[in-house]
Design a protein around this motif. Sequence first.
Motif, short mmCIF file in Angstrom:
data_model
loop_
_atom_site.label_atom_id
_atom_site.label_comp_id
_atom_site.label_asym_id
_atom_site.label_seq_id
_atom_site.Cartn_x
_atom_site.Cartn_y
_atom_site.Cartn_z
N GLY A 61 -29.85 -4.60 -23.37
CA GLY A 61 -28.95 -4.38 -24.51
C GLY A 61 -28.12 -3.00 -24.13
O GLY A 61 -27.57 -2.77 -25.21
N GLY A 62 -28.39 -2.40 -23.04
CA GLY A 62 -27.70 -1.12 -22.84
C GLY A 62 -26.31 -1.36 -22.06
O GLY A 62 -25.78 -0.31 -21.84
N TRP A 63 -25.73 -2.55 -22.17
CA TRP A 63 -24.65 -2.84 -21.46
C TRP A 63 -23.46 -2.25 -21.99
O TRP A 63 -22.41 -1.69 -21.14
CB TRP A 63 -24.36 -4.47 -21.16
CG TRP A 63 -24.26 -5.12 -22.33
CD1 TRP A 63 -25.07 -5.78 -23.31
CD2 TRP A 63 -22.89 -5.47 -23.04
NE1 TRP A 63 -24.59 -6.35 -24.26
CE2 TRP A 63 -23.01 -6.12 -24.33
CE3 TRP A 63 -21.53 -5.04 -22.77
CZ2 TRP A 63 -22.10 -6.53 -25.15
CZ3 TRP A 63 -20.48 -5.18 -23.66
CH2 TRP A 63 -20.86 -6.04 -24.86
N PRO A 64 -23.22 -2.11 -23.46
CA PRO A 64 -21.98 -1.14 -23.94
C PRO A 64 -22.11 0.15 -23.31
O PRO A 64 -20.99 0.62 -22.81
CB PRO A 64 -22.26 -1.50 -25.23
CG PRO A 64 -23.09 -2.64 -25.56
CD PRO A 64 -24.07 -2.63 -24.30
N GLY A 65 -23.14 0.75 -23.30
CA GLY A 65 -23.17 2.08 -23.01
C GLY A 65 -22.95 2.37 -21.45
O GLY A 65 -22.31 3.16 -21.01
N ALA A 66 -23.38 1.23 -20.76
CA ALA A 66 -23.29 1.48 -19.02
C ALA A 66 -21.83 1.04 -19.06
O ALA A 66 -20.89 1.85 -18.04
CB ALA A 66 -24.01 0.14 -18.45
N LEU A 67 -21.24 0.27 -19.46
CA LEU A 67 -19.69 -0.22 -19.53
C LEU A 67 -18.74 0.88 -19.84
O LEU A 67 -18.01 1.49 -19.01
CB LEU A 67 -19.57 -1.31 -20.38
CG LEU A 67 -17.98 -1.72 -20.28
CD1 LEU A 67 -17.74 -2.42 -18.86
CD2 LEU A 67 -17.68 -3.08 -21.37
N ILE A 68 -19.05 1.66 -21.04
CA ILE A 68 -18.22 2.65 -21.19
C ILE A 68 -18.64 4.19 -20.58
O ILE A 68 -17.54 4.46 -19.86
CB ILE A 68 -18.45 3.05 -22.67
CG1 ILE A 68 -17.84 2.14 -23.76
CG2 ILE A 68 -17.89 4.48 -23.16
CD1 ILE A 68 -18.65 2.15 -25.07
N CYS A 69 -19.64 4.25 -20.23
CA CYS A 69 -20.19 5.56 -19.26
C CYS A 69 -19.59 5.24 -17.97
O CYS A 69 -19.06 6.00 -17.31
CB CYS A 69 -21.70 5.98 -19.35
SG CYS A 69 -22.10 7.39 -18.38
N GLY A 70 -19.88 4.27 -17.45
CA GLY A 70 -19.43 3.81 -15.96
C GLY A 70 -18.15 4.15 -15.89
O GLY A 70 -17.64 4.43 -14.83
N PHE A 87 -21.79 -7.95 -14.98
CA PHE A 87 -21.38 -8.91 -15.75
C PHE A 87 -22.31 -10.01 -15.98
O PHE A 87 -22.30 -10.51 -17.02
CB PHE A 87 -20.09 -9.48 -15.10
CG PHE A 87 -19.30 -10.53 -15.76
CD1 PHE A 87 -18.48 -10.48 -17.00
CD2 PHE A 87 -19.58 -12.02 -15.33
CE1 PHE A 87 -17.94 -11.32 -17.76
CE2 PHE A 87 -18.88 -12.92 -16.25
CZ PHE A 87 -18.18 -12.59 -17.37
N VAL A 88 -23.28 -10.47 -14.95
CA VAL A 88 -24.06 -11.47 -15.22
C VAL A 88 -25.17 -11.03 -16.45
O VAL A 88 -25.34 -11.75 -17.09
CB VAL A 88 -24.50 -12.09 -13.80
CG1 VAL A 88 -26.04 -12.77 -13.86
CG2 VAL A 88 -23.66 -12.88 -13.11
N ALA A 89 -25.60 -9.82 -16.03
CA ALA A 89 -26.48 -9.18 -16.92
C ALA A 89 -25.87 -9.13 -18.31
O ALA A 89 -26.75 -9.31 -19.42
CB ALA A 89 -27.17 -7.89 -16.54
N MET A 90 -24.79 -8.92 -18.84
CA MET A 90 -24.06 -8.60 -19.78
C MET A 90 -24.10 -10.05 -20.26
O MET A 90 -24.35 -10.25 -21.50
CB MET A 90 -22.73 -8.31 -19.81
CG MET A 90 -22.08 -8.03 -20.93
SD MET A 90 -20.24 -7.32 -20.73
CE MET A 90 -19.57 -8.70 -19.82
N VAL A 91 -23.48 -10.99 -19.46
CA VAL A 91 -23.46 -12.45 -20.02
C VAL A 91 -24.95 -12.94 -20.47
O VAL A 91 -25.03 -13.58 -21.62
CB VAL A 91 -22.78 -13.55 -19.14
CG1 VAL A 91 -23.04 -14.77 -19.44
CG2 VAL A 91 -21.39 -12.96 -19.11
N VAL A 92 -25.89 -12.58 -19.74
CA VAL A 92 -27.08 -13.33 -19.99
C VAL A 92 -27.47 -12.70 -21.46
O VAL A 92 -28.07 -13.34 -22.11
CB VAL A 92 -28.38 -12.85 -18.89
CG1 VAL A 92 -29.74 -12.91 -19.21
CG2 VAL A 92 -28.03 -13.69 -17.75
N HIS A 93 -27.45 -11.33 -21.72
CA HIS A 93 -27.79 -10.70 -22.77
C HIS A 93 -27.25 -11.44 -24.02
O HIS A 93 -27.91 -11.65 -25.14
CB HIS A 93 -27.48 -9.09 -22.72
CG HIS A 93 -27.75 -8.31 -24.00
ND1 HIS A 93 -28.96 -7.97 -24.44
CD2 HIS A 93 -26.71 -8.19 -25.02
CE1 HIS A 93 -28.94 -7.65 -25.86
NE2 HIS A 93 -27.72 -7.54 -26.11
#
Length: 108
Positions: A61-70, A87-93
Amino acid sequence: MSLVYDCEQRNGQISMIWAYALWTIAASVVTAAMYAWDKRAASRAKQRIAERTLLIASAVGGWPGALICGRYIRHKTAKLSYRIKFFVAMVVHLALSGALWQLLIKGA
């Protein structure tokens, strides 16, 4: 009787939406902090956070934070293999979240 059930069902749906939103926000903050920590460790040649750990944090569930911060701190943006795994982790989530939504909300 039907109206009462409909109201209870809607309240349950709203509660689940809030719970999901709060989880996503909390996971995003933690994941963004992990990215910042890892970036700082990389610049100081200290022990890093494993990519697998960052990907798991993103997948839960932390992909939005990872995307923005990254993108903001330019961390993990150049390595193509990591970007693909992210991207795969985000799609799986998102797929699991959508399936859970269908099961719990639409199927109820």
